[in-house]
Design a protein around this motif. Structure first.
Motif, PDB file in Angstrom:
ATOM      1  N   LEU A 182       0.785  -1.114  -0.100  1.00 42.54           N
ATOM      2  CA  LEU A 182      -0.030   0.112   0.018  1.00 42.54           C
ATOM      3  C   LEU A 182       0.819   0.972  -0.053  1.00 42.54           C
ATOM      4  CD1 LEU A 182      -2.880  -0.822   2.488  1.00 42.54           C
ATOM      5  CD2 LEU A 182      -2.820  -1.098  -0.059  1.00 42.54           C
ATOM      6  N   GLY A 183       0.500   2.208  -0.977  1.00 48.02           N
ATOM      7  CA  GLY A 183       0.962   3.440  -0.898  1.00 48.02           C
ATOM      8  C   GLY A 183       0.543   4.603   0.073  1.00 48.02           C
ATOM      9  N   GLY A 184       1.155   5.620   0.184  1.00 45.68           N
ATOM     10  CA  GLY A 184       0.815   6.343   1.440  1.00 45.68           C
ATOM     11  C   GLY A 184       1.418   7.765   1.111  1.00 45.68           C
ATOM     12  N   GLY A 185       1.975   8.171   0.057  1.00 46.28           N
ATOM     13  CA  GLY A 185       2.552   9.169  -0.059  1.00 46.28           C
ATOM     14  C   GLY A 185       4.029   9.430   0.430  1.00 46.28           C
ATOM     15  N   GLY A 186       4.482  10.522   1.194  1.00 47.70           N
ATOM     16  CA  GLY A 186       5.732  10.738   1.465  1.00 47.70           C
ATOM     17  C   GLY A 186       6.191  10.078   2.655  1.00 47.70           C
ATOM     18  N   SER A 187       7.545  10.284   3.085  1.00 44.95           N
ATOM     19  CA  SER A 187       7.952   9.378   4.174  1.00 44.95           C
ATOM     20  C   SER A 187       7.439  10.002   5.560  1.00 44.95           C
ATOM     21  CB  SER A 187       9.556   9.714   3.896  1.00 44.95           C
ATOM     22  OG  SER A 187       9.992  11.206   4.079  1.00 44.95           O
ATOM     23  N   ASN A 188       6.719  10.905   5.632  1.00 45.80           N
ATOM     24  CA  ASN A 188       6.177  11.357   6.942  1.00 45.80           C
ATOM     25  C   ASN A 188       4.866  10.777   7.279  1.00 45.80           C
ATOM     26  OD1 ASN A 188       4.471  12.646   4.858  1.00 45.80           O
ATOM     27  ND2 ASN A 188       4.649  14.740   6.128  1.00 45.80           N
ATOM     28  N   LEU A 189       4.474   9.640   6.521  1.00 42.25           N
ATOM     29  CA  LEU A 189       3.225   9.090   6.802  1.00 42.25           C
ATOM     30  C   LEU A 189       3.037   8.490   7.848  1.00 42.25           C
ATOM     31  CD1 LEU A 189       0.602   7.786   5.623  1.00 42.25           C
ATOM     32  CD2 LEU A 189       1.973   5.515   4.831  1.00 42.25           C
ATOM     33  N   GLY A 190       4.111   7.787   8.526  1.00 42.75           N
ATOM     34  CA  GLY A 190       4.074   7.129  10.084  1.00 42.75           C
ATOM     35  C   GLY A 190       4.086   8.118  11.119  1.00 42.75           C
ATOM     36  N   ARG A 191       3.959   9.344  10.876  1.00 40.66           N
ATOM     37  CA  ARG A 191       3.927  10.324  12.126  1.00 40.66           C
ATOM     38  C   ARG A 191       2.810  10.233  12.925  1.00 40.66           C
ATOM     39  NH1 ARG A 191       6.490  15.748   8.972  1.00 40.66           N
ATOM     40  NH2 ARG A 191       8.634  15.092   9.335  1.00 40.66           N
ATOM     41  N   SER A 192       1.674   9.922  12.112  1.00 39.52           N
ATOM     42  CA  SER A 192       0.404   9.530  12.780  1.00 39.52           C
ATOM     43  C   SER A 192      -0.061   8.206  12.715  1.00 39.52           C
ATOM     44  CB  SER A 192      -0.792  10.387  12.216  1.00 39.52           C
ATOM     45  OG  SER A 192      -2.116  10.176  12.663  1.00 39.52           O
TER      46      SER A 192
END
Length: 324
Positions: A182-192
């Motif tokens: 699964l894609g999720g955009g940029g590398s900051n996805l995991g912040r939330s």
């Protein structure tokens, strides 16, 4: 870390000649995988800028050849490389037909298919298939449910918001279970860790397809930290997080001169691009997709492939670093 290459699909590609040449050249050069992307249409007056940025839609995106047709050609032309989508937009497809198409390519290729999926972002594309931005998440969830059902044993019975299958055989089946990333955009996805996208990856995906946006040690640390948090969540759901993979996407833009200190990852000279390849490896990526489709630098697929081969030759995947 392994290297993958996105196949040429853009405006100016000779689909009859270039696809097979690119697939065979990449496999012979030592690339581990070949990938396609999805772009359904090119609006003259788009509802929003391109891919969540503040820039206009690039001219080359007037054509993006059908990703599954391109992978079918690559499946026939190659023997060993994985074949992946990065990414298909779930809401643009009927779930049962998509599951069947992916299983068919998996059979043609001898079990090499990887399904990269996403919710999508373009209002113009979504409305062309009768969907809205509000539908994106639930359409992706239902598509994943359909994959589980129709790739399982026959006969299939399934009931969802849109899809009803009543005691039916759905063939062909994949050679083995197709990995779903699964894609999720940029590398900051995991912040939330509470976002729907993060929860979906942790609960359901076989891996994550992030963009690397920040170069250098800071970018590696950010990406690695986000990936660690996603896998921690997955383990909390009782999943074996060690079996998940992170496949990073590098959208390359070459510049005549070295880009400045504020550059984004994969923007700059070849040496800077190779530094970003190293950053992805330092972030513990399992694989990096080198995407040269967005590059207006190239005048032909042959020129693109020469650069792709040069990148592969400079990369040493087994801890040997890079060569000049």
């Amino acid at each position: 870390m392994k290297l993958g290459l996105r196949l040429p699909q853009r405006l100016g590609t000779d689909l009859k000649q270039d696809l097979v040449e690119a697939a065979r050249t990449a496999e012979a050069a030592g690339y581990d995988s070949l990938w396609t992307y999805e772009r359904l249409l090119f609006p003259n007056t788009p509802a929003e800028p391109y891919a969540g940025t503040n820039v206009a839609w690039p001219e080359h995106s007037r054509q993006a050849a059908d990703p599954l047709a391109v992978l079918t050609a690559a499946a026939v032309a190659t023997e060993h490389v994985r074949l992946g989508t990065s990414v298909l937009v779930a809401a643009l497809h009927t779930p049962v037909q998509l599951a069947k198409a992916l299983a068919t390519i998996d059979q043609i290729s001898g079990g090499r298919m990887v399904a990269g999926m996403s919710t999508g972002w373009s209002t113009d594309e979504l409305q062309a298939t009768g969907a809205t931005r509000a539908d994106r998440g639930r359409f992706l969830d239902e598509t994943l449910d359909v994959f589980d059902a129709v790739w399982g044993p026959d006969p299939v019975t399934f009931r969802g918001p849109r899809v009803v299958i009543d005691d039916a055989w759905v063939l062909p089946k994949p050679v083995s279970r197709i990995p779903v990333l699964l894609g999720g955009g940029g590398s900051n996805l995991g912040r939330s860790t509470t976002s729907a996208a993060v929860q979906r990856i942790a609960k359901r995906a076989d891996g994550w397809l992030p963009l690397l946006t920040t170069p250098g040690p800071a970018g590696a640390a950010e990406l690695r930290g986000n990936w660690d948090r996603i896998r921690e969540l997955a383990a909390g759901y009782g999943r074996d997080a060690s079996r998940m993979e992170m496949v990073v996407v590098g959208n390359v833009t070459f510049t005549d001169r070295p880009a400045g200190p504020d550059r984004s990852a994969f923007v700059g000279t070849l040496d800077q691009i190779m530094d970003d390849v190293a950053t992805a490896a330092e972030a513990d990526a399992d694989e990096l997709i080198v995407d040269l489709n967005l590059q207006d630098w190239f005048t032909s697929t042959q020129q693109m492939l020469e650069t792709a081969v040069q990148i592969r030759e400079r990369f040493q995947p087994d801890g040997g670093g890079f060569v000049g």
